[in-house]
Enzyme design. Sequence first.
Site, PDB file in Angstrom:
ATOM      1  N   GLN A   1       0.853  -1.187   0.000  1.00 37.84           N
ATOM      2  CA  GLN A   1       0.000   0.000   0.000  1.00 37.84           C
ATOM      3  C   GLN A   1       0.896   1.246   0.000  1.00 37.84           C
ATOM      4  OE1 GLN A   1      -3.262   0.088  -0.288  1.00 37.84           O
ATOM      5  NE2 GLN A   1      -3.786  -2.054   0.043  1.00 37.84           N
TER       6      GLN A   1
ATOM      7  N   ASN B   1      -1.156  -7.661   4.468  1.00 38.75           N
ATOM      8  CA  ASN B   1      -1.516  -6.340   4.987  1.00 38.75           C
ATOM      9  C   ASN B   1      -2.773  -6.364   5.859  1.00 38.75           C
ATOM     10  OD1 ASN B   1      -1.279  -3.284   4.879  1.00 38.75           O
ATOM     11  ND2 ASN B   1      -3.274  -3.514   3.925  1.00 38.75           N
TER      12      ASN B   1
ATOM     13  N   GLU C   1      -2.544 -15.912  -2.120  1.00 42.22           N
ATOM     14  CA  GLU C   1      -1.896 -14.939  -3.013  1.00 42.22           C
ATOM     15  C   GLU C   1      -1.172 -15.740  -4.087  1.00 42.22           C
ATOM     16  OE1 GLU C   1      -0.364 -12.180  -5.139  1.00 42.22           O
ATOM     17  OE2 GLU C   1      -1.527 -11.462  -3.419  1.00 42.22           O
TER      18      GLU C   1
ATOM     19  N   ASP D   1      -9.454  -8.111  -2.058  1.00 43.13           N
ATOM     20  CA  ASP D   1      -8.813  -6.851  -2.463  1.00 43.13           C
ATOM     21  C   ASP D   1      -8.252  -7.067  -3.862  1.00 43.13           C
ATOM     22  OD1 ASP D   1      -7.567  -4.417  -2.653  1.00 43.13           O
ATOM     23  OD2 ASP D   1      -6.036  -4.819  -1.137  1.00 43.13           O
TER      24      ASP D   1
ATOM     25  N   CYS E   1      -9.836  -0.686  -5.541  1.00 42.01           N
ATOM     26  CA  CYS E   1      -9.120   0.473  -6.075  1.00 42.01           C
ATOM     27  C   CYS E   1      -9.784   0.996  -7.344  1.00 42.01           C
ATOM     28  CB  CYS E   1      -7.655   0.124  -6.344  1.00 42.01           C
ATOM     29  SG  CYS E   1      -7.438  -1.218  -7.544  1.00 42.01           S
TER      30      CYS E   1
ATOM     31  N   GLU F   1      -9.885   4.893  -3.297  1.00 43.81           N
ATOM     32  CA  GLU F   1     -10.025   3.558  -2.714  1.00 43.81           C
ATOM     33  C   GLU F   1     -11.355   3.485  -1.965  1.00 43.81           C
ATOM     34  OE1 GLU F   1      -7.345  -0.017  -1.933  1.00 43.81           O
ATOM     35  OE2 GLU F   1      -7.164   1.747  -3.217  1.00 43.81           O
TER      36      GLU F   1
END
Length: 338
Positions: A159, A192, A208, A268, A293, A326
């Site tokens: 970020q 995060n 991920e 995300d 985003c 965001e």
Amino acid sequence: MELEIKVKNLKKSNPSFNFAEVFPSSQRNYRMRIECNLRINKNVLELDEFAKTNLGRANKKINDIVPGLLIIINKNEILKHKLFRIDFLCNQLNSVVIGLVYHKKLNEEWIEEASILGENIIGLSKKQKIVIGKDYVIERINLRDRSLNYKYTYGLFSQPNTLINQVMIQWILDHTKDFKDDLLELYCGCGNFSIALANNFRKVLASEIVKKSIKDAIYNIELNNVKNIDFVRMSSDEIEKAFNYERIFNRLSPQKIKSYNFSTVLVDPPRMGLTSKVKIFLRNFENIIYVSCNPSTLFRDLNELKDYYLYKSAIFDQFPGTTHIECCVILKKKKFIK
């Protein structure tokens, strides 16, 4: 672009949707990582016009470094020759990694000259990465009742606006403190959200696709002494196949999946939003936390999750002075309304 204008444009694009909270950011010196493209002007290497404008958004430490760094590079032909970009990654304690990106192969002579620039210098060219010192920083995320440390590696996603990231994490923490059972996170990066949210859930499974990001995530749970998270290197589509038993993965066996009792999923995704299969998969969860985003794909995806109601919503000005914004929404399944 001013935050008020961005919020107004967002409302205009989707009149039926209201974001309950808006969190502003400092207009300057908020970016902890930045790429600066270069140009030659009268045989002098300098930032191009966009980089000059963007530099004002970068952390003050980066702004302090740039003028002297360019002077040194312009006086050194080995460092200057075919250099076309300088990248910076820093933390709130002013540790900095500098990346020098070239259109040439880097050799021992370059390493010797680059060593005069400082401790954490990275040289990059095609199929080549040379690290002098470290290629990462340790960032401290300060929350209301504790602080967390994260390893951010140069070249991997993190970020960029640490102060807003802290606000965003705290907001999600506050609104999930009464959630129960287990959390699944997709697109977890270096951990995060999952590391901070682990306190609110019994167990966390986070996925991920980027191998190096998973390595950092595992490093970060050890750094923060978090015991109830498992990280797996799998794409969101692979997670969906594993949960539906369409494919057996050694990294995530059916037995392991059955050991969880998931109530909540956090996504995300990249700007393209969620795939159709993932949206169908999300309907297995009582609660959905969606960090976006790209409001356009967020609204598109929300329109396909009609069996959920909006529990909480907020706008975070992650990129002040730009058109980007965001958003975060928390959804609850309608059948779970009490």
